[in-house]
Design an enzyme around this catalytic site. Sequence first.
Site, PDB file in Angstrom:
ATOM      1  CD  GLU A  46      35.493  38.682  49.616  1.00  0.00           C
ATOM      2  OE1 GLU A  46      35.112  37.553  49.299  1.00  0.00           O
ATOM      3  OE2 GLU A  46      36.503  38.876  50.316  1.00  0.00           O
TER       4      GLU A  46
ATOM      5  CE  LYS B 184      34.569  40.452  44.504  1.00  0.00           C
ATOM      6  NZ  LYS B 184      36.007  40.795  44.490  1.00  0.00           N
TER       7      LYS B 184
ATOM      8  CG  HIS C  67      34.569  59.879  54.238  1.00  0.00           C
ATOM      9  ND1 HIS C  67      35.832  60.303  53.877  1.00  0.00           N
ATOM     10  CD2 HIS C  67      34.569  59.761  55.583  1.00  0.00           C
ATOM     11  CE1 HIS C  67      36.564  60.432  54.984  1.00  0.00           C
ATOM     12  NE2 HIS C  67      35.829  60.119  56.029  1.00  0.00           N
TER      13      HIS C  67
ATOM     14  NE  ARG D 108      44.061  40.366  47.016  1.00  0.00           N
ATOM     15  CZ  ARG D 108      42.758  40.442  46.774  1.00  0.00           C
ATOM     16  NH1 ARG D 108      42.279  40.235  45.581  1.00  0.00           N
ATOM     17  NH2 ARG D 108      41.925  40.766  47.745  1.00  0.00           N
TER      18      ARG D 108
END
Length: 269
Positions: free
Chosen positions: A3, A60, A94, A259
């Site tokens: 966030e 963000k 990754h 959520r």
Amino acid sequence: MPELPEVETIRRQLCDAGVEGRTIERCRIEWPRTVEPLTPAQFSRAVGGRTIERLRRHGKWLIVELDGPDNLLVHLRMTGGFYGTHGRLKKGPHDRAVLQLSGGLNLHFRDPRKFGRWRLGDHPHGLGPDALTVTRKEFFRQIENRNSPLKVLLLDQSVVAGVGNIYADEALFEASLDPRRRSATLSAAEKSALHGAVRKVIRAGVRNKGTSLGTGQGNYVDLNGQSGGHREKVKVYGRAGEPCIHCGTPLQKTIVAQRTTVFCPQCQK
Ligand SMILES: [Zn+2]
């Protein structure tokens, strides 16, 4: 999931690592969907040779300001993050994209879940004022004429940018407001309290260099591979069933806007 405080922490560390002022000598895209709708070749061509003038953030989004038209806009989504290496490029497992910068600094975009996105554009679209700096007046203006549950309101990036699930629950607890409460029912004092709470929890998150919720490979780590220091400071998020730190009532879990939401049924009205 990163966030605002996590993105801000990364931005500051990229500044400290001396990314500003360097030129992108080469851009390698390892996972084509990261840069869709452009192809990796188009994207690499567009940013290659450009200089990084400044690193900014809105909500963000990390905004890598480049010389000339268009900036590089980065959204970390679930698991995106950066790390730096020096000298000859050695790719990590990754890595989804790598910027090879002048002076031998390689900036790796690591993203195990692959939801992170790189875009070209001036500025990310559709964002409300940034949650770290939003003024009381702006906040009031943004929530006027809306009537959503408070949790939904805080997660809506067009209302205020940067708040996600963790900091929304924390802000509502801080303001003693029920996450299911409708925004149109708030008094001026309650709106004020909510504004103050959002600023407070976001600032605390930035101060503690973000929140990491676990130690898995997808969890948030900063540029140096460190977890955020905010986990122990979280008062409600992820603590369903544990006692409220104010009144001892077990914290409750509910679902708002799909959520998971944790709150104190006693303290939050
Ligand atoms: Zn309580």
